[in-house]
Design a protein around this motif. Sequence first.
Motif: not given
Lengths: 222, 244
Positions: B10-24
């Motif tokens: 979940l934390q891996t997925i969460n960080f990928l979401v964070v990457i998308w979130l901040l990138s977007h």
Amino acid sequence: METSPLMPDILFYIGPVPISRAVATTWALMAFMAVFLLAALRRPAHDAGPVQAALEIVVLAIVKQLREILDRDPWPFLPLLGSLFLFLCLANLAAVVPGATPPTGHIETPAALALIVFLSVHYFGVRVRGAGPYLRHYLEPNPFLLPLNVLSELTRIFSLMIRLFGNMMSHEFVIAIVVFLAGLLVPIPFLLLGILIGIIQAYIFTVLATVYIAAAVGAVEA
Amino acid sequence: MQIDWWTLGLQTINFLVVIWLLSHFLYRPIRRTIEEREAADQAASQDAQDKADAADQARQEYEKLRAELAQEQNEREAAFHKSMKAEKEKSLEVARKDADALLESAHEQIARDQKQALENLKSHVQGLATELARSALAAPLTAKAAITAVTAYLEQLPQADFDDLKQDIHTDGGVLAIVTSAKLAKPEQEAWRAALAQRLGEEIALVFKESPDILGGAELHFPHAALRFSVAARLDRTAKAMEV
């Protein structure tokens, strides 16, 4: 019998999936970031306001630091490395919120981040240099060093994970012990020190990840 | 220590979401804003550069136009000076010709006047000479005529003047000299003695002298006076009358 503080702190389950405190804290941080960014940068203006200007300063500072290390256009690497730094800052600083614990104080979060960095290093290395040249660098300077080079890849990622986890977990222990021994107000200086430690650990983790990626893309020697 | 693999995932997925979130929501808007700002700055800089180039070009055109005007002014000044010089030389030439003509005319007029004056002078001299000759030759002064003229002069001389003459001749042994242009013959001398003795008295002392300068006639030289009845005396009197 007391459970170990190193054990996952499961808050609830979604179906068969246990949701730990670290995951819940991360979701809260993600929600905070989403709301804050949507509010701050809904309509970015050329004449930036104070919040937008502060965000620009932070982003440009990260970009500058990445450019100095990577020695190339840092923008393709910014989503991973910038997010790594900002997420680690927020996650480490979660310790100052009453009742919250930093997700990085449990091994799963540093391990997840280290796993992503490990995969990203190879991704950027292959993308920039090509698969053949990138894989060939494991045979340099001597093919007999291949096991050591592979072991080095694993150990440095492992050390990256353990460094972050150890510092944040030990800080959590210190705070808990001081609170247990000295009461409520005495840990405040330790909390302030925790802010400094959190930012420093975020910086170290990000810079090391940047150096690994820079080595993979051929910018620096690992 | 136990690893919760669900949390790790979940934390891996969460960080990928964070990457998308901040990138977007962070990197892209900020990068777009920065690029737009840089583009605007670049456009403004380019616009400023274009304006500077236009100003520079305008300045160059102005400098060129000013240089052309200066050159044209110099050329006009040179042409004006040249025309002025030509006009001056032309005026000088005309003035020089006029002056030469005036000078030549003056020379001619002077020559004519000089010639006329010379003619007049010649005529006058001729008239004078004629008059002198006429006066000198009006009455031949022979010895007898001279005696007659002297006698007539003494006769009509006022008594006071006559007395002065007599006093002059009789004082301190005075001598009366009879001057003629040629030597008198004896009879002529006797005629003189007789005529003068009759008028001045017997006791006077006479001497006879010759002087070709008197040209003719006779002159009586008293000690302190002289009676001139000679041609030279006539000529002198005529010349003095002509001077007036």
